[in-house]
Scaffold this motif. Structure first.
Motif, mmCIF file in Angstrom:
data_model
loop_
_atom_site.group_PDB
_atom_site.id
_atom_site.type_symbol
_atom_site.label_atom_id
_atom_site.label_comp_id
_atom_site.label_asym_id
_atom_site.label_seq_id
_atom_site.Cartn_x
_atom_site.Cartn_y
_atom_site.Cartn_z
ATOM 1 N N ASN A 114 0.875 -1.180 0.000
ATOM 2 C CA ASN A 114 0.000 0.000 0.000
ATOM 3 C C ASN A 114 0.910 1.226 0.000
ATOM 4 O O ASN A 114 1.018 1.914 1.002
ATOM 5 N N ASP B 251 -4.171 2.350 4.160
ATOM 6 C CA ASP B 251 -5.201 1.479 4.722
ATOM 7 C C ASP B 251 -6.200 0.956 3.699
ATOM 8 O O ASP B 251 -7.146 0.260 4.057
ATOM 9 N N TYR B 252 -6.000 1.291 2.443
ATOM 10 C CA TYR B 252 -6.947 0.888 1.398
ATOM 11 C C TYR B 252 -6.184 0.540 0.123
ATOM 12 O O TYR B 252 -5.054 0.967 -0.084
ATOM 13 N N LEU C 67 -16.871 -1.076 2.900
ATOM 14 C CA LEU C 67 -16.482 -0.299 1.732
ATOM 15 C C LEU C 67 -16.735 -1.110 0.464
ATOM 16 O O LEU C 67 -16.338 -2.270 0.375
ATOM 17 N N ASN D 23 -12.951 0.976 -3.213
ATOM 18 C CA ASN D 23 -11.603 0.543 -2.853
ATOM 19 C C ASN D 23 -10.692 0.473 -4.069
ATOM 20 O O ASN D 23 -9.483 0.688 -3.980
ATOM 21 N N PHE E 147 -12.163 6.582 4.568
ATOM 22 C CA PHE E 147 -11.702 6.331 3.202
ATOM 23 C C PHE E 147 -11.532 7.643 2.448
ATOM 24 O O PHE E 147 -10.497 7.887 1.832
#
Length: 184
Positions: free
Chosen positions: A28, A33-34, A69, A74, A126
């Protein structure tokens, strides 16, 4: 006997699958975190690290599982992380996300989201992460109105536009590459 054999086979396949998954290198690089991606070796085609990327992403995903999500949301983070893993510097990634249709329901603040869906919003953090990565986010004012939301319900990271259609035509004429996430 067949049940024992099937159980043993399933168990061995599970172990093999788990060990294979552990060998993968997940990354990432920009959005922590996504948008988790694989850091692959020995690939022949990668993003050009010297290019400036102008990307417009339309997200129109459904809200069938409001507690988590949506895959297409994402995927915005994945697209950014994939370019970064290919060597594109964050300052060369100009990403704008235009949100409309049912996805409009994802841009409302925590209080409005919980009132509507009776669960905590997975989108507030997000959208904060996308903003931190330099992503411009715009919601369709027409959809916002049609879904019954007020401007004060929108998270502060997201701008309101006259319409998604005018955002898409304007940004494409400015040279942005267009991606659609979700919908048909």
């Amino acid at each position: 006997m067949k049940i024992k054999t099937l159980t043993l086979t399933f168990f061995l396949l599970s172990i093999a699958s788990a060990s294979f998954a552990q060998d993968k290198k997940w990354a990432n690089p920009i959005i922590k975190d996504y948008g988790r991606i694989l850091d692959l070796e020995n690939v022949a085609v990668t993003p050009d690290p010297d290019m400036e990327y102008k990307i417009l992403i339309e997200i129109v995903h459904d809200m069938k599982k409001p507690g988590r999500l949506n895959f297409y949301a994402n995927n915005v983070a994945r697209l950014i992380n994939l370019h970064a893993i290919g060597g594109v510097k964050p300052e060369n990634l100009n990403v704008t996300v235009v949100i409309h249709a049912a996805a409009t329901n994802s841009v409302i603040n925590a209080e409005a989201y919980e009132k509507k869906y009776k669960v905590e919003s997975p989108y507030v953090k997000f959208y904060e992460a996308l903003e931190e990565a330099g992503v411009e986010m715009i919601v369709c004012g027409q959809s916002l109105n049609m879904f019954g939301h007020q401007p004060e319900d929108v998270v502060p990271q997201v701008k309101i536009a006259t319409s998604a259609l005018t955002v898409m035509s304007t940004y494409q004429l400015k040279g942005y590459s267009f991606f659609k996430m979700g919908g048909s």
